[in-house]
Design a protein around this motif. Structure first.
Motif, short mmCIF file in Angstrom:
data_model
loop_
_atom_site.label_atom_id
_atom_site.label_comp_id
_atom_site.label_asym_id
_atom_site.label_seq_id
_atom_site.Cartn_x
_atom_site.Cartn_y
_atom_site.Cartn_z
N TYR A 1 0.82 -1.21 0.00
CA TYR A 1 0.00 0.00 0.00
C TYR A 1 0.85 1.26 0.00
O TYR A 1 0.43 2.30 -0.49
N SER A 2 2.03 1.18 0.58
CA SER A 2 2.92 2.34 0.62
C SER A 2 4.36 1.85 0.67
O SER A 2 4.65 0.81 1.27
N GLY A 3 5.25 2.59 0.02
CA GLY A 3 6.65 2.19 -0.05
C GLY A 3 6.90 1.32 -1.26
O GLY A 3 5.99 1.02 -2.04
N PRO A 4 8.16 0.90 -1.44
CA PRO A 4 8.50 0.09 -2.61
C PRO A 4 7.85 -1.29 -2.55
O PRO A 4 7.75 -1.90 -1.49
N GLY A 5 7.39 -1.76 -3.71
CA GLY A 5 6.78 -3.08 -3.82
C GLY A 5 7.83 -4.19 -3.78
O GLY A 5 9.03 -3.94 -3.75
N THR A 6 7.35 -5.41 -3.78
CA THR A 6 8.20 -6.59 -3.70
C THR A 6 9.03 -6.75 -4.98
O THR A 6 8.53 -6.57 -6.08
N ASP B 1 12.97 -7.34 -10.99
CA ASP B 1 12.02 -6.28 -11.30
C ASP B 1 11.27 -6.01 -10.01
O ASP B 1 11.40 -6.74 -9.03
N ARG B 2 10.42 -4.97 -10.02
CA ARG B 2 9.68 -4.60 -8.81
C ARG B 2 8.20 -4.49 -9.12
O ARG B 2 7.80 -3.87 -10.10
N VAL B 3 7.39 -5.08 -8.25
CA VAL B 3 5.94 -4.93 -8.34
C VAL B 3 5.63 -3.48 -7.97
O VAL B 3 6.08 -2.99 -6.93
N PRO B 4 4.86 -2.76 -8.78
CA PRO B 4 4.53 -1.37 -8.46
C PRO B 4 3.71 -1.26 -7.17
O PRO B 4 2.91 -2.14 -6.86
N THR B 5 3.91 -0.18 -6.46
CA THR B 5 3.11 0.09 -5.26
C THR B 5 1.64 0.11 -5.66
O THR B 5 1.26 0.71 -6.65
N GLY B 6 0.82 -0.60 -4.90
CA GLY B 6 -0.61 -0.68 -5.17
C GLY B 6 -1.01 -1.89 -5.98
O GLY B 6 -2.14 -2.37 -5.86
N ALA B 7 -0.11 -2.41 -6.80
CA ALA B 7 -0.44 -3.58 -7.63
C ALA B 7 -0.62 -4.81 -6.75
O ALA B 7 -0.10 -4.89 -5.64
N ILE B 8 -1.36 -5.77 -7.26
CA ILE B 8 -1.60 -7.03 -6.57
C ILE B 8 -0.73 -8.08 -7.25
O ILE B 8 -0.79 -8.24 -8.47
N ALA B 9 0.05 -8.81 -6.47
CA ALA B 9 0.90 -9.86 -7.04
C ALA B 9 0.56 -11.21 -6.41
O ALA B 9 0.41 -11.30 -5.19
N LEU B 10 0.44 -12.22 -7.25
CA LEU B 10 0.26 -13.60 -6.80
C LEU B 10 1.54 -14.34 -7.12
O LEU B 10 1.94 -14.44 -8.28
N PHE B 11 2.20 -14.83 -6.08
CA PHE B 11 3.47 -15.54 -6.21
C PHE B 11 3.23 -17.03 -5.98
O PHE B 11 2.75 -17.42 -4.91
N LYS B 12 3.58 -17.84 -6.97
CA LYS B 12 3.46 -19.29 -6.79
C LYS B 12 4.60 -19.74 -5.88
O LYS B 12 5.75 -19.33 -6.05
N THR C 1 17.41 3.20 4.21
CA THR C 1 16.88 4.33 3.45
C THR C 1 15.94 5.21 4.26
O THR C 1 15.63 6.32 3.84
N GLY C 2 15.43 4.69 5.36
CA GLY C 2 14.45 5.43 6.13
C GLY C 2 13.04 5.27 5.58
O GLY C 2 12.08 5.79 6.15
N GLU C 3 12.89 4.55 4.46
CA GLU C 3 11.57 4.32 3.89
C GLU C 3 10.80 3.33 4.77
O GLU C 3 11.38 2.49 5.44
N LYS C 4 9.49 3.43 4.71
CA LYS C 4 8.61 2.50 5.40
C LYS C 4 7.66 1.90 4.38
O LYS C 4 7.31 2.55 3.40
N ARG C 5 7.26 0.66 4.63
CA ARG C 5 6.33 -0.04 3.74
C ARG C 5 5.11 -0.48 4.52
O ARG C 5 5.23 -0.88 5.68
N LEU C 6 3.95 -0.44 3.89
CA LEU C 6 2.74 -1.03 4.44
C LEU C 6 2.33 -2.14 3.48
O LEU C 6 2.01 -1.87 2.31
N VAL C 7 2.40 -3.38 3.95
CA VAL C 7 2.28 -4.55 3.09
C VAL C 7 1.19 -5.49 3.60
O VAL C 7 1.10 -5.75 4.80
N LEU C 8 0.39 -6.01 2.68
CA LEU C 8 -0.60 -7.03 2.97
C LEU C 8 -0.15 -8.34 2.35
O LEU C 8 0.24 -8.37 1.17
N VAL C 9 -0.22 -9.42 3.14
CA VAL C 9 0.11 -10.76 2.66
C VAL C 9 -1.08 -11.66 2.97
O VAL C 9 -1.59 -11.66 4.09
N ILE C 10 -1.51 -12.44 1.97
CA ILE C 10 -2.59 -13.41 2.16
C ILE C 10 -2.10 -14.77 1.68
O ILE C 10 -1.57 -14.89 0.58
#
Length: 189
Positions: free
Chosen positions: A116-121, A138-149, A170-179
């Motif tokens: 949701y915020s910060g650099p993607g996976t 490569d990097r998943v864009p912030t906000g995009a939904i990724a399904l990893f097998k 870097t001082g960056e923070k990430r808000l990440v959802l994992v299901i």
């Protein structure tokens, strides 16, 4: 109960079930306003975990702001429909470190990650290592939904190799959802 309204959206995600497809990325702009996310980033590091059927998971995530809960609810329902399961494991995490910085494939069947915020996976293109030793990421864009097998999907399906982007210095923070489904496995991204 999983809402059948998500059946069309899940159809695009169903590509993850193809043997040659270790990763599916659904592009979208970040669905939750920065004004909602900013207070949660201030709380980082933190992890909120939930597990069970849809109602149980959403009750365990009730402290999240409404806009975030709404998006999580949609993603949980779509994931449950995709994976044909009545229960999932969910983690919402505020990350301030290098978390899971090594390139790896998870010990799960399929994992949904959205940032949701910060650099993607970061992920290896086509999901796999180019030569077994070196990864070109490569990097998943912030906000995009990724399904990893993951490694436990099926023995003849290659997993997707990925890592958390290194943000510790870097001082960056990430808000990440994992299901995840309720298979045994780790909850790192």
């Amino acid at each position: 109960m999983i809402m059948s309204a998500y059946a069309d959206a899940v159809e695009d995600w169903s590509r993850i079930h193809a043997r040659e497809c270790p990763l599916v990325v659904e592009q979208r702009t970040p669905p939750v306003p920065d004004t909602v996310i900013a207070p949660w980033l201030e709380r980082a590091p933190f992890a909120i975990r939930a597990e069970g059927d849809f109602a149980t998971v959403m009750a365990q995530l009730a402290e999240l702001p409404d806009a975030l809960c709404t998006d999580v609810a949609v993603l949980v329902q779509r994931f449950m429909l995709l994976m044909q399961t009545d229960a999932v494991r969910v983690r919402m995490e505020g990350i301030t470190t290098n978390a899971c910085k090594k390139v790896h494939a998870d010990y799960t069947d399929v994992r949904l990650i959205t940032t949701y915020s910060g650099p993607g996976t970061d992920y290896a293109p086509n999901g796999v290592a180019n030569d077994g030793l070196e990864y070109y990421l490569d990097r998943v864009p912030t906000g995009a939904i990724a399904l990893f097998k993951g490694r436990t999907y099926a023995s003849d399906h290659p997993p997707c190799f990925h890592r958390s982007p290194p943000v510790g210095d870097t001082g960056e923070k990430r808000l990440v959802l994992v299901i995840d489904t309720l298979l045994q496995g780790t909850l790192t991204d």
